[in-house]
Design an enzyme around this catalytic site. Sequence first.
Site, short mmCIF file in Angstrom:
data_model
loop_
_atom_site.label_atom_id
_atom_site.label_comp_id
_atom_site.label_asym_id
_atom_site.label_seq_id
_atom_site.Cartn_x
_atom_site.Cartn_y
_atom_site.Cartn_z
N TRP A 87 0.82 -1.22 0.00
CA TRP A 87 0.00 0.00 0.00
C TRP A 87 0.86 1.28 0.00
O TRP A 87 0.48 2.31 0.53
CB TRP A 87 -0.99 0.02 1.16
CG TRP A 87 -2.03 -1.05 1.01
CD1 TRP A 87 -2.01 -2.30 1.53
CD2 TRP A 87 -3.22 -0.97 0.23
NE1 TRP A 87 -3.12 -3.02 1.14
CE2 TRP A 87 -3.90 -2.22 0.34
CE3 TRP A 87 -3.82 0.03 -0.54
CZ2 TRP A 87 -5.10 -2.49 -0.30
CZ3 TRP A 87 -5.03 -0.23 -1.17
CH2 TRP A 87 -5.66 -1.49 -1.05
N LYS A 122 -5.85 0.90 -4.92
CA LYS A 122 -6.13 2.33 -5.05
C LYS A 122 -5.09 2.95 -5.96
O LYS A 122 -4.13 2.28 -6.39
CB LYS A 122 -6.10 3.03 -3.68
CG LYS A 122 -7.23 2.63 -2.75
CD LYS A 122 -7.20 3.44 -1.46
CE LYS A 122 -8.34 2.98 -0.53
NZ LYS A 122 -8.38 3.76 0.72
N ASP A 130 -32.04 12.67 -12.52
CA ASP A 130 -32.28 13.43 -11.30
C ASP A 130 -31.78 14.87 -11.44
O ASP A 130 -30.77 15.13 -12.11
CB ASP A 130 -31.54 12.75 -10.13
CG ASP A 130 -31.63 13.56 -8.85
OD1 ASP A 130 -32.74 13.66 -8.29
OD2 ASP A 130 -30.60 14.12 -8.43
N GLU A 184 -36.51 14.81 -14.30
CA GLU A 184 -37.03 15.35 -13.04
C GLU A 184 -36.84 16.86 -13.07
O GLU A 184 -35.78 17.38 -12.72
CB GLU A 184 -36.31 14.74 -11.84
CG GLU A 184 -36.99 15.10 -10.52
CD GLU A 184 -36.02 15.30 -9.36
OE1 GLU A 184 -36.45 15.17 -8.22
OE2 GLU A 184 -34.83 15.63 -9.61
#
Length: 671
Positions: free
Chosen positions: A81, A113, A327, A381
């Site tokens: 990491w 990551k 949305d 919407e």
Amino acid sequence: MDTPVFVKNDPWLKPFESSIIERIKHYNNKLDYLKDIFGDLDQMSNGYDYYGLNDLGNEILLREWAPNAKEIFLIGDFSNWKPDQQYKFTKLDNGNWEIKIPKTTLKHGDLFKLHLFWEGGDGLRLPSYINRVVQDEETKIFSAQVWTPQEDFKWEDQDFKPSVDPILIYEAHIGMSSEEEKVNSFTEFKNNVLPRIIKAGYNTIQLMAIQEHPYYGSFGYHVSNFFAVSSRFGTPEELKDLINEAHKNGIAVIMDIVHSHAVKNEVEGLGKFDGTSYQYFHDGGRGEHPAWDSKCFNYGKDQVLQFLLSNCKYWLQEFHFDGYRFDGVTSMLYLHHGLEYAFSSYADYFNDTEDIDALTYLTLANRLIHRTNHNAITIAEDMSGYPGLSETIDNGGIGFDYRLSMGVPDFWIKMIKENSDENWNVGQIFHELSQHRAGEKVISYTESHDQALVGDKTIIFRLVDKEMYDKMDLNSESLIIDRGIALHKMIRLATITTSYGGYLNFMGNEFGHPEWIDFPREGNGWSYKYARRQWSLMDHQDLKFKFLSAFDKAMIDLAKDGYLATNDSCYGVAINESDQIMCFKRGNYLMLFNFSPTHSYTDYGIFIESGKYKIVLNTDNKEFGGFGLLDESYIYYPERMPYDRNQYQLKIYIPARTAIILKRIPPKSVY
């Protein structure tokens, strides 16, 4: 440019024709520009095949767009990491980076990551196009996960085509769909909730909160990872299995897609991804949404367009979604986001507050979606009523199939809160519910999920309040409950019978789900007590919730097979404000409402066409919790008026707080 068709059809738009043409030109120019760069829109929207994780057989290829980055490292267990030169990305042209990793190093299920370095700083990030993100149960930290299962999912819906004329939507949230105090799963929803939706008669499911979001209580509207299925609910294959099963039962599945803004989070989301605030979003104040505590996309950037358009295509192609409910469209359309802005005339739409880049993006998205899937459904919407939003692109519109009629639930809540029902104005009710722009398809609904959130109340809870807790059993007598049940049915029936295009119901509201929605949070001790659905209330034969459920089923079935199937226009027949009688017709159907709480009318006269009429739906039916005051087997024959042999009058008994639908059976031809 010639006058757009939808402007020709609405003369009130003529003064704003130049503004509308300018918007159309901007779209056409952008479309031509993108074709020059990418070949066509279809090619451009394959961004998820270029970026993100791609399987090369023995290797995994990962590409990223980060123009401000100086170095990028892939980190995980394989590197302890920490940044390691062995896992450093190679810089390409146009701000792109890539790395190839052996499958033995990065395999299915592994976490990883990115560690980005830029001038003056660095940070951990998740790949922007990542399709799988998981949260550690103890640390609550999110990581990207390699998701390359050995076997591909086998679809069984090749011949599925949505049957949505009309579209009848059951809006659902997977996580809170269990009766247990927990987060529900895709598989549990498929096994336990989908059969209820099938039985209820709805033909479309609208799934909320599918895109990954860090905070469960955001209802899915603060998205962090746009290409990732929220792992709270299960795996991508389990979502596919749910959609596949819905399709096998003739039900379309659309997704609540959030492209109006993004969560500010940096490690999980796109915030300052490459160290800049302006990579995906507007710089400065324009990049901050003043009401939602989120980031606003810069729709003028090619890379942002590619990201969002690829996202539209991804969910259609990879998960067989049948379309989207977009949305927050109002927030996208205007620089003021529609906040505290009254749209009282056409001049309020066409001015320097329009975000022409956002309008162009929405038009491109509709073009792409409908070309990717010719049967796709798109819903906007929008509370502003922007002209042309649900008009075809060829006619000069933005291209949505439907606009969500957001004013209807607001109207009902205002009516219930501010006026006792003996003062309800039926003329106002009919006007508010039936008004829409000519040719524009809208989806009506009585209450939104927002109105069920803690701090607000659902319609049934506003009508009956605390009586809900101890007066809903069959043996209890309560005038408040009687009133609430009667009005709950009438309000929903008035909404669906005046809708022009479709109808939407939020999960559980059809049977009068009690109380509110309150997601786990610090303020409630992280409780799931109110983030669930109590289906057993509807199933319990000794409780009155079953009446509302039975009525909703009958209401939906009649709408689907009757007046909404042909989308006939509403014509007012008798709008009598003093009597509180509202009567209108749609095709061969006559809708008759008596909103008076105290007055029942015998032989109430309605001027109508000749023929014979039969009651096909009656809110006062005992099966629906009514008093059974009407004989539904009776055939009504309008009487010819003596002073005008071409006019007929129907005389009918209509009890207080009752609505009925009669179907006209035309007289047989003499020829």
